[in-house]
Design a protein around this motif. Structure first.
Motif, PDB file in Angstrom:
ATOM      1  N   ASP A 285      29.696 -47.007  -4.530  1.00  0.00           N
ATOM      2  CA  ASP A 285      29.629 -47.141  -2.856  1.00  0.00           C
ATOM      3  C   ASP A 285      30.617 -47.729  -2.306  1.00  0.00           C
ATOM      4  OD1 ASP A 285      28.112 -48.937  -2.769  1.00  0.00           O
ATOM      5  OD2 ASP A 285      26.543 -47.772  -1.258  1.00  0.00           O
TER       6      ASP A 285
ATOM      7  N   GLN B  84      27.269 -44.190  -6.118  1.00  0.00           N
ATOM      8  CA  GLN B  84      27.737 -42.731  -5.478  1.00  0.00           C
ATOM      9  C   GLN B  84      27.753 -41.604  -6.784  1.00  0.00           C
ATOM     10  OE1 GLN B  84      31.231 -43.857  -3.750  1.00  0.00           O
ATOM     11  NE2 GLN B  84      30.627 -42.101  -2.101  1.00  0.00           N
TER      12      GLN B  84
ATOM     13  N   ASP C  86      19.772 -43.936  -6.492  1.00  0.00           N
ATOM     14  CA  ASP C  86      21.350 -44.331  -6.427  1.00  0.00           C
ATOM     15  C   ASP C  86      21.017 -45.569  -5.884  1.00  0.00           C
ATOM     16  OD1 ASP C  86      19.784 -44.627  -3.508  1.00  0.00           O
ATOM     17  OD2 ASP C  86      20.469 -43.639  -2.362  1.00  0.00           O
TER      18      ASP C  86
END
Length: 180
Positions: free
Chosen positions: A104, A172, A41
């Motif tokens: 994200d 994400q 991530d």
């Protein structure tokens, strides 16, 4: 002589219209895709200059010249569908494979693999062991420096595109485009 050849090759790949990076905040996926396992991530988004790809017999070199254009304004490389050129690890398949990286922050980055990270640097085929980077933009460093700015360390955006709000966010989701 080499400098003249580089200037000629660069001129061939320049795209006169500008691809505004702000569009990725509202980007809509237009091609079919499948979600793949997210291997990291990491928010780090490094870069390399496309001119360092010099092996004329390589898939990378041919792909850059056949399918990619340099945005005159931002220095980003992109294909006819607007996918940005990136170096990714071997787990991301062959040169020319396309992805949507969903961050994200809601930003969707359409990416095409135009270079492969060295397996010595990314032994898991995904992220660079040294810094955790998954995504490395392939750019025209001179144009990108003029557009995004060069920091006191001599690097565009201090070496990390995550320092620009238009690319900011941690990974994400990763979606592989299904080529039909």
């Amino acid at each position: 002589m080499i400098a003249i050849l580089v200037m000629i090759l660069t001129a061939v790949f320049l795209q006169s219209s500008s691809a505004d990076p702000a569009r990725y905040r509202h980007y809509q996926r237009r091609l079919s895709y499948e979600e793949i396992s997210r291997c990291s991530d990491s928010p780090l988004k490094t870069y390399m200059d496309y001119r360092t790809i010099t092996d004329e017999t390589s898939d990378q070199y041919r792909y850059l010249r056949e399918y990619m254009k340099i945005d005159r304004k931002s220095g980003l490389l992109y294909d006819a569908d607007g996918f940005i050129g990136a170096a990714l690890g071997y787990s991301f398949g062959p040169i020319g494979t396309r992805y949507y990286f969903v961050l994200d922050t809601g930003i969707i980055l359409p990416l095409v693999k135009v270079e492969e990270k060295d397996p010595a640097d990314a032994p898991d085929g995904c992220r660079v062991e040294l810094n955790g980077s998954v995504l490395e933009f392939v750019i025209d460093e001179d144009r990108a420096g003029d557009y995004f700015g060069v920091a006191s360390n001599g690097l565009v955006l201090q070496g990390n595109f995550n320092n620009d709000a238009r690319f900011q966010g941690s990974i994400q989701e990763i979606d592989r485009v299904i080529e039909e």
